[in-house]
Design a protein around this motif. Sequence first.
Motif, PDB file in Angstrom:
ATOM      1  N   ASN A 135      -1.597   1.632 -11.032  1.00  0.00           N
ATOM      2  CA  ASN A 135      -2.292   2.839 -11.359  1.00  0.00           C
ATOM      3  C   ASN A 135      -3.132   2.870 -10.577  1.00  0.00           C
ATOM      4  O   ASN A 135      -3.538   4.391 -11.344  1.00  0.00           O
ATOM      5  CB  ASN A 135      -2.422   2.878 -12.811  1.00  0.00           C
ATOM      6  N   GLY A 136      -3.811   1.771 -10.248  1.00  0.00           N
ATOM      7  CA  GLY A 136      -5.627   2.286 -10.691  1.00  0.00           C
ATOM      8  C   GLY A 136      -6.324   1.159  -9.777  1.00  0.00           C
ATOM      9  O   GLY A 136      -5.712   0.231  -9.523  1.00  0.00           O
ATOM     10  N   THR A 137      -7.286   1.642  -8.958  1.00  0.00           N
ATOM     11  CA  THR A 137      -8.380   0.519  -8.585  1.00  0.00           C
ATOM     12  C   THR A 137     -10.258   0.679  -9.179  1.00  0.00           C
ATOM     13  O   THR A 137     -10.225   2.016  -8.966  1.00  0.00           O
ATOM     14  CB  THR A 137      -9.080   0.636  -7.033  1.00  0.00           C
ATOM     15  N   ILE A 138     -10.332  -0.433  -9.537  1.00  0.00           N
ATOM     16  CA  ILE A 138     -11.628  -0.337  -9.934  1.00  0.00           C
ATOM     17  C   ILE A 138     -12.453  -1.634  -8.591  1.00  0.00           C
ATOM     18  O   ILE A 138     -12.165  -2.929  -8.488  1.00  0.00           O
ATOM     19  CB  ILE A 138     -12.486  -1.190 -10.717  1.00  0.00           C
ATOM     20  N   ARG A 139     -13.649  -0.655  -8.143  1.00  0.00           N
ATOM     21  CA  ARG A 139     -14.651  -1.727  -6.869  1.00  0.00           C
ATOM     22  C   ARG A 139     -15.450  -1.642  -6.540  1.00  0.00           C
ATOM     23  O   ARG A 139     -16.166  -1.215  -7.054  1.00  0.00           O
ATOM     24  CB  ARG A 139     -13.340  -0.242  -5.454  1.00  0.00           C
ATOM     25  N   SER A 140     -16.276  -2.258  -6.225  1.00  0.00           N
ATOM     26  CA  SER A 140     -17.223  -2.415  -6.323  1.00  0.00           C
ATOM     27  C   SER A 140     -17.643  -3.384  -5.137  1.00  0.00           C
ATOM     28  O   SER A 140     -17.643  -4.380  -4.505  1.00  0.00           O
ATOM     29  CB  SER A 140     -18.151  -3.099  -7.142  1.00  0.00           C
ATOM     30  N   ALA A 171     -26.086  -1.284  -7.312  1.00  0.00           N
ATOM     31  CA  ALA A 171     -25.081  -1.803  -7.205  1.00  0.00           C
ATOM     32  C   ALA A 171     -24.638  -0.502  -7.551  1.00  0.00           C
ATOM     33  O   ALA A 171     -24.691   1.146  -7.421  1.00  0.00           O
ATOM     34  CB  ALA A 171     -25.678  -1.547  -9.267  1.00  0.00           C
ATOM     35  N   ASN A 172     -22.739  -0.200  -7.693  1.00  0.00           N
ATOM     36  CA  ASN A 172     -22.308   0.489  -7.405  1.00  0.00           C
ATOM     37  C   ASN A 172     -20.923   0.280  -7.907  1.00  0.00           C
ATOM     38  O   ASN A 172     -20.369  -0.817  -7.978  1.00  0.00           O
ATOM     39  CB  ASN A 172     -21.831   0.750  -5.875  1.00  0.00           C
ATOM     40  N   ILE A 173     -20.323   1.730  -8.620  1.00  0.00           N
ATOM     41  CA  ILE A 173     -18.451   1.376  -9.301  1.00  0.00           C
ATOM     42  C   ILE A 173     -18.181   3.212  -8.996  1.00  0.00           C
ATOM     43  O   ILE A 173     -18.641   3.334  -8.411  1.00  0.00           O
ATOM     44  CB  ILE A 173     -18.741   1.068  -9.998  1.00  0.00           C
ATOM     45  N   THR A 174     -16.623   2.204  -7.952  1.00  0.00           N
ATOM     46  CA  THR A 174     -15.219   2.983  -7.401  1.00  0.00           C
ATOM     47  C   THR A 174     -14.338   3.143  -8.257  1.00  0.00           C
ATOM     48  O   THR A 174     -14.070   1.924  -8.968  1.00  0.00           O
ATOM     49  CB  THR A 174     -15.515   2.612  -6.239  1.00  0.00           C
ATOM     50  N   VAL A 175     -13.703   3.805  -8.569  1.00  0.00           N
ATOM     51  CA  VAL A 175     -13.023   4.243  -9.904  1.00  0.00           C
ATOM     52  C   VAL A 175     -11.810   4.763  -9.015  1.00  0.00           C
ATOM     53  O   VAL A 175     -12.304   6.399  -8.778  1.00  0.00           O
ATOM     54  CB  VAL A 175     -13.207   4.812 -11.087  1.00  0.00           C
ATOM     55  N   LYS A 176     -10.514   4.562  -8.814  1.00  0.00           N
ATOM     56  CA  LYS A 176      -9.548   5.624  -8.538  1.00  0.00           C
ATOM     57  C   LYS A 176      -8.348   5.363  -9.393  1.00  0.00           C
ATOM     58  O   LYS A 176      -8.316   4.529  -9.602  1.00  0.00           O
ATOM     59  CB  LYS A 176      -9.063   4.864  -6.671  1.00  0.00           C
ATOM     60  N   ALA A 177      -7.516   6.744  -9.381  1.00  0.00           N
ATOM     61  CA  ALA A 177      -7.232   6.966 -10.191  1.00  0.00           C
ATOM     62  C   ALA A 177      -5.645   7.222  -9.577  1.00  0.00           C
ATOM     63  O   ALA A 177      -5.899   8.312  -9.148  1.00  0.00           O
ATOM     64  CB  ALA A 177      -6.891   7.300 -11.929  1.00  0.00           C
ATOM     65  N   LYS A 178      -4.433   6.702  -9.650  1.00  0.00           N
ATOM     66  CA  LYS A 178      -3.275   7.630  -9.494  1.00  0.00           C
ATOM     67  C   LYS A 178      -2.760   8.704 -10.231  1.00  0.00           C
ATOM     68  O   LYS A 178      -2.602   8.503 -11.062  1.00  0.00           O
ATOM     69  CB  LYS A 178      -1.619   6.337  -9.141  1.00  0.00           C
ATOM     70  N   PRO A 230       4.518  13.539  -2.111  1.00  0.00           N
ATOM     71  CA  PRO A 230       3.190  11.988  -2.125  1.00  0.00           C
ATOM     72  C   PRO A 230       2.358  11.432  -2.950  1.00  0.00           C
ATOM     73  O   PRO A 230       2.796  11.907  -4.165  1.00  0.00           O
ATOM     74  CB  PRO A 230       2.542  12.775  -0.888  1.00  0.00           C
ATOM     75  N   GLN A 231       1.865  10.722  -2.853  1.00  0.00           N
ATOM     76  CA  GLN A 231       0.942   9.946  -3.890  1.00  0.00           C
ATOM     77  C   GLN A 231      -1.038  10.165  -3.940  1.00  0.00           C
ATOM     78  O   GLN A 231      -1.178  10.659  -2.860  1.00  0.00           O
ATOM     79  CB  GLN A 231       0.910   8.437  -4.018  1.00  0.00           C
ATOM     80  N   VAL A 232      -0.791  11.404  -4.853  1.00  0.00           N
ATOM     81  CA  VAL A 232      -2.499  11.170  -4.491  1.00  0.00           C
ATOM     82  C   VAL A 232      -3.445  10.543  -5.807  1.00  0.00           C
ATOM     83  O   VAL A 232      -2.618  10.296  -6.802  1.00  0.00           O
ATOM     84  CB  VAL A 232      -1.825  13.079  -5.399  1.00  0.00           C
ATOM     85  N   ASP A 233      -4.483  10.761  -5.732  1.00  0.00           N
ATOM     86  CA  ASP A 233      -5.103   9.341  -6.288  1.00  0.00           C
ATOM     87  C   ASP A 233      -6.116  10.299  -6.530  1.00  0.00           C
ATOM     88  O   ASP A 233      -6.630  10.783  -5.377  1.00  0.00           O
ATOM     89  CB  ASP A 233      -5.471   8.129  -5.128  1.00  0.00           C
ATOM     90  N   LEU A 234      -7.078   9.929  -7.385  1.00  0.00           N
ATOM     91  CA  LEU A 234      -8.328  11.124  -7.509  1.00  0.00           C
ATOM     92  C   LEU A 234      -9.296   9.893  -7.931  1.00  0.00           C
ATOM     93  O   LEU A 234      -9.459   8.634  -8.126  1.00  0.00           O
ATOM     94  CB  LEU A 234      -8.555  11.342  -9.096  1.00  0.00           C
ATOM     95  N   VAL A 235     -10.694   9.681  -7.026  1.00  0.00           N
ATOM     96  CA  VAL A 235     -11.401   8.781  -6.568  1.00  0.00           C
ATOM     97  C   VAL A 235     -12.998   9.233  -7.425  1.00  0.00           C
ATOM     98  O   VAL A 235     -13.730  10.435  -6.523  1.00  0.00           O
ATOM     99  CB  VAL A 235     -11.348   8.483  -4.934  1.00  0.00           C
ATOM    100  N   GLY A 236     -14.145   8.553  -7.452  1.00  0.00           N
ATOM    101  CA  GLY A 236     -14.995   8.962  -8.046  1.00  0.00           C
ATOM    102  C   GLY A 236     -16.556   7.760  -7.608  1.00  0.00           C
ATOM    103  O   GLY A 236     -15.008   6.387  -7.927  1.00  0.00           O
TER     104      GLY A 236
END
Lengths: 240, 415
Positions: A58-63, A75-82, A91-97
Amino acid sequence: MNKFRLFFFLILALSIAAPGRCDTLESKLIDLIQDPSDFFFNIHANNEDFSPVPTDRNGTIRSNFLPTTLPLTWANITVKAKVLKDAGNIPQVDLVGMYGDLLALRAAESALDDVKPTFNDYSFGATISKNANENTRIFGGVRFSTIKMSVQLSSSSAVSFAGRSYNTFNIDMAETFFFTGITYKASENKYIIAQAAYGFKFKKIMSRIMVAKRRFEYGFDIFPEGFLVIQPFIGWHWYF
Amino acid sequence: MNRYTRYFSLLFSISLFFVAAAHAKVSVAPYYSFNFTGAAAIPNKGEMMFPINMVNDLGLIVKPSEKNSLMGFYELKYTGPGLHRWEGKPFTDRAMDHILFLRHQYDFNETYQMKTQFNYTKEYTRTGANEKWGTGLYDYGSYGLKLAGVRKFTPKLSTEGFFQYGHYNFPNYTDITEAATFGDVTGDNSVGLQDHTLLQPGIIIRFKDTKVNASYTNMAYSRQKVIYDTVQSSGSYYGGLQKDSIISFGIEHTQKIFSFLVIAPSLNYKIKDSNQNYLKINSTDATQTLASVTDLNQLDFNYFADYYDYNEYVIALPISVLLASHWEMFYSIEYDIKTYTKRPPKIGETLYDTNQKHKTDLTIMSAGFTFKPNPITRTTVFYTYQSQTSNLTYEGNQPYNYNGHVFGINLSYTY
């Protein structure tokens, strides 16, 4: 064999990470001093990841670790949400910040009275992806990416270089990218991802090749016109 | 429509299409390819270089019905500095291309097929990192339309006749030679000199693994006039508008020898004809131009008629050897021989050897290994030797006589 490939990749990446010699090193250094924005923007790009969320998540957290969190304390963080699942012809759509902060600058602000920094580093966008077959996905999207940094030193703390005194350091660059890419599921916990992006305002081209394992990911960003043409990186992610 | 709106519209349209397709029985097949090449180039002139080339392709094939298919294709290409094939261009030149085409194909039946295609290309060039993208002298934009009809005689024999129209616009181009000849040129006479319209009919014949193609290309310039060394009826040294034509012919064949060896020899021949001539005043004195001296014969100048006409042969022989299920070896050799039919080679700043015709021979030999670990990935390690010789010995910043070695790696991801 995996360790050999990693070693080979690191050696290859390090051996060609030197500043592009097609332009002389002197001209590249002059460009860097006159306008460091592009150099820092490229490092900021290591923090971004707009590849799609795996189909069964359903999503990803990344650094990103190298070269930003370590050794630059960036320092950094990325959050992706489907937000839309891949089903049929949909298609699949993800929002990313993504958000980043330069911790050394914050520490300097606290410790030293004569350093006044401002720092903004973030990106946001959307990724659209579609399964081409059970292991391969093709994706594309648009993202807005920006970095702003301003450091003001008091006149007594100004830095002298080449006969001139510097007490301000400014970086301000924002770009909107259109990107496309492909992911291939090589095994249960291994994805190969390749992507390229084009920035509208500065006509900036960049691309990325990476391998995402269960928790860690290794790859390199390519900036054909950058000071460092090839920048390897190591990141961490958690799929939920 | 600005570029942001254009790209957002493209993305929105693709998304909207998928939603609409969900409610209709439409088959959709995507295509993607990412290709990256990094190398070390060691020329015998100039410094060692680390060229980077990148190609990113995105395509979509949609079949809304049995007889109709639609294809959209976008390519982003970056060609970095290196040992280019571009004649007379410095090794530091680099280019970025956006290529877009939309094609519709209609199958009348098993025998006849019609294709309609709209093309758009935008190319940016620059000679170094200190030049901004978008300001290159040879930046151009083009759009065009192509109509093609295909007839299949047998499953192994088909012919395709096509007609192509294109418009090319060079927004930054200025003619430095013209400025030196006529003094400062401003207004309508200084812009759009390379803008032209292209018309190209042609034919392609496919028989088994052999392809033969022939085409005639006509380029009509909208502003560039032909220069002469005598005063024309117009009262100036300029005559009518420039017109170029190219006749090209090519043949290629792919042959599998045994189960592991494939060769694909090809031959291409091109004849270019232009009504443009070459006139350059040899003095750098600003008073020695046709702006201040009305009689050309009072100046020191060089003039050559039909300066841009040439014949060109390209002969190539690529060979692939399948070593194992995931390994492949390749070798290729290519000869490119270009001979100008009227142009003498330059042997000094203002000197030409009029006893010869300008000729350039380019040889490119490549060899390497390709590893295919999975269906989408290809990793190639290669070595290339490139050598060019020419009887033009006054080169300036434009290399004509050189050789170089290139060691590189290519990473390709294709679906």
